[in-house]
Enzyme design. Structure first.
Site, PDB file in Angstrom:
ATOM      1  CB  SER A 311      75.356  42.862 -73.506  1.00 33.01           C
ATOM      2  OG  SER A 311      75.308  42.123 -72.324  1.00 33.01           O
ATOM      3  CG  ASP A 322      62.991  53.049 -70.318  1.00 31.21           C
ATOM      4  OD1 ASP A 322      62.910  53.495 -71.474  1.00 31.21           O
ATOM      5  OD2 ASP A 322      62.794  51.843 -70.042  1.00 31.21           O
ATOM      6  CE  LYS A 336      74.690  38.087 -74.809  1.00 31.53           C
ATOM      7  NZ  LYS A 336      74.439  38.257 -73.376  1.00 31.53           N
TER       8      LYS A 336
END
Length: 412
Positions: A311, A322, A336
């Site tokens: 999460s 990224d 999740k």
């Protein structure tokens, strides 16, 4: 004349409603129990991520539920749970008043129980361990991420909701509970007797790590994204830099997540510019959160993750990866990628409703897939006291990666 027109209009409307099968009861005619059920239906109708409602006619679901003779609040709760079960989403659920209060405590303060973060396996509905909390009875018993809890005190868990399972594991300090656990690694099934304890939710452990002939590293282990996590991480970064840290290792292993906003704010402590996360709602509209130029350090950073990182941990890890801000070391994360919001009901109960999913800055949807680290390193189960030591192979690999980055940065 006006009265006659109204009577004619009603005479036309009522047969049409009967033909369509919509025995709609006006709001002013609902009983108190029907009002609670209708209130729950409206929240899901307005906010739920899947506008097909799992391929159901959501209005028809309401009409069927509202016809039931609801004689008590418990019967109303059962009707709401049956209505929500049709969505086939274990994260969208009713929280009875006591459960709702307990959930609100879980992001700050103390818990009393065995210290397990749990979820329903979306493929088969089994009760699955996301992670044990550090220092908890479950942690001491050796329960691991992705283990299955088959029974609680002999009661089969497939018959329980997430909150009912959590309620059965909570209890008075010192009282026993027996969990029937199936190992994710070996499929061995065993009964584990645990004594409930008080679990303090202190989210951050920080320490300066020193090495012969190498620059010092600031080690930060973040256990949960609670209300005070951002302030604690910020304090740790500043303190470790003042102690001489020239690089950082952020440990998100077995961190099950918590508050979305905490994940975003902690990312902003490390990233000066760029996207942090995108959110996608039922209309497919992208919202999102960006860095705000408030990073506390640009020192080299490596992040440790594993199958218990879920999460908000995945939001933070995905943002750092990224944006090229950090390399990830360890094992694939839990996967999740759904966001729930809490909604109050008028009787003190609440609804947790899946309202959106998130994507990393590169628009990667990690739900059910997880994030693969830049360097995959497997590890055996470690005691909490062994984390960040020579026995911790993932930690050692992360230090090697981090120090090589630091040398390159200094050379540049």
């Amino acid at each position: 004349m006006h009265r006659r027109v109204v009577q004619i209009a009603l005479a036309i409307a009522l047969p049409m409603m009967m033909v369509w099968g919509l025995w709609h009861v006006p709001a002013w005619a609902l009983t108190e129990e029907q009002k609670i059920l209708s209130e729950s239906w409206r929240i899901v109708n307005r906010a739920y991520l899947d506008e097909t409602f799992n391929g159901q006619n959501w209005w028809f679901v309401r009409e069927q539920a509202i016809r039931k003779p609801l004689k008590s609040r418990e019967e109303t709760y059962e009707a709401i749970e049956e209505m929500l079960a049709g969505l086939d989403d274990p994260f969208t659920r009713l929280l009875k008043p006591e459960q709702y209060r307990s959930l609100q405590v879980s992001t700050s303060g103390e818990l009393t129980g065995v210290g397990l973060q749990i979820a329903k396996d979306p493929d088969n509905g089994e009760l699955m361990v996301v992670t044990p909390l550090d220092g908890s009875p479950a942690d001491a018993a050796g329960i691991q991420p992705r283990d299955r809890i088959l029974k609680i005190d002999g009661f089969p868990t497939p018959d329980l909701t997430l909150d009912e399972a959590a309620a059965r594991m909570r209890g008075t300090v010192g009282t026993p509970v027996v969990l029937t656990v199936k190992s994710a690694e070996s499929d061995i099934i065993e009964d584990l007797k645990l004594l409930r304890d008080r679990i303090t939710l202190n989210p951050v452990f920080a320490q300066l790590q020193t090495f012969p002939d190498r620059p010092p590293v600031g080690y930060i282990r973040l256990r949960q994204f609670s209300a005070n996590a951002t302030a604690e991480v910020a304090h740790a970064i500043v303190s470790l830099q003042n102690e001489g840290a020239t690089a950082f290792l952020l440990d998100l292993r077995n961190n099950p997540g918590g508050l979305l906003q905490a994940g975003v704010e902690i990312a902003r402590l490390w990233i000066d510019e760029g996207a942090i996360v995108y959110t996608v709602n039922r209309q497919g509209i992208l919202g999102g959160f960006d860095a705000t130029g408030s990073a506390l350090t640009d020192a080299p950073l490596v992040v440790l993750v594993n199958g218990g990182s879920a999460s908000a941990s995945e939001i933070l890890a995905g943002a750092l990866q990224d944006n090229g801000r950090a390399l990830l070391v360890g094992e694939k994360t839990f996967g999740k990628g759904l966001i729930q919001s809490l909604f109050d009901l008028s009787d003190g109960a609440g609804l947790a409703v899946t309202v959106a999913k998130y994507e990393t800055p590169n628009h990667t949807d990690i739900n059910k897939h997880g994030i693969v680290p830049d360097r995959v390193v497997s590890a055996d189960h470690l005691l909490r006291s062994q984390l960040g030591t020579d026995a911790d192979l993932q930690y050692q690999a992360a230090i090697d990666v981090l120090l090589s980055q630091t040398v390159l940065a200094e050379a540049g």
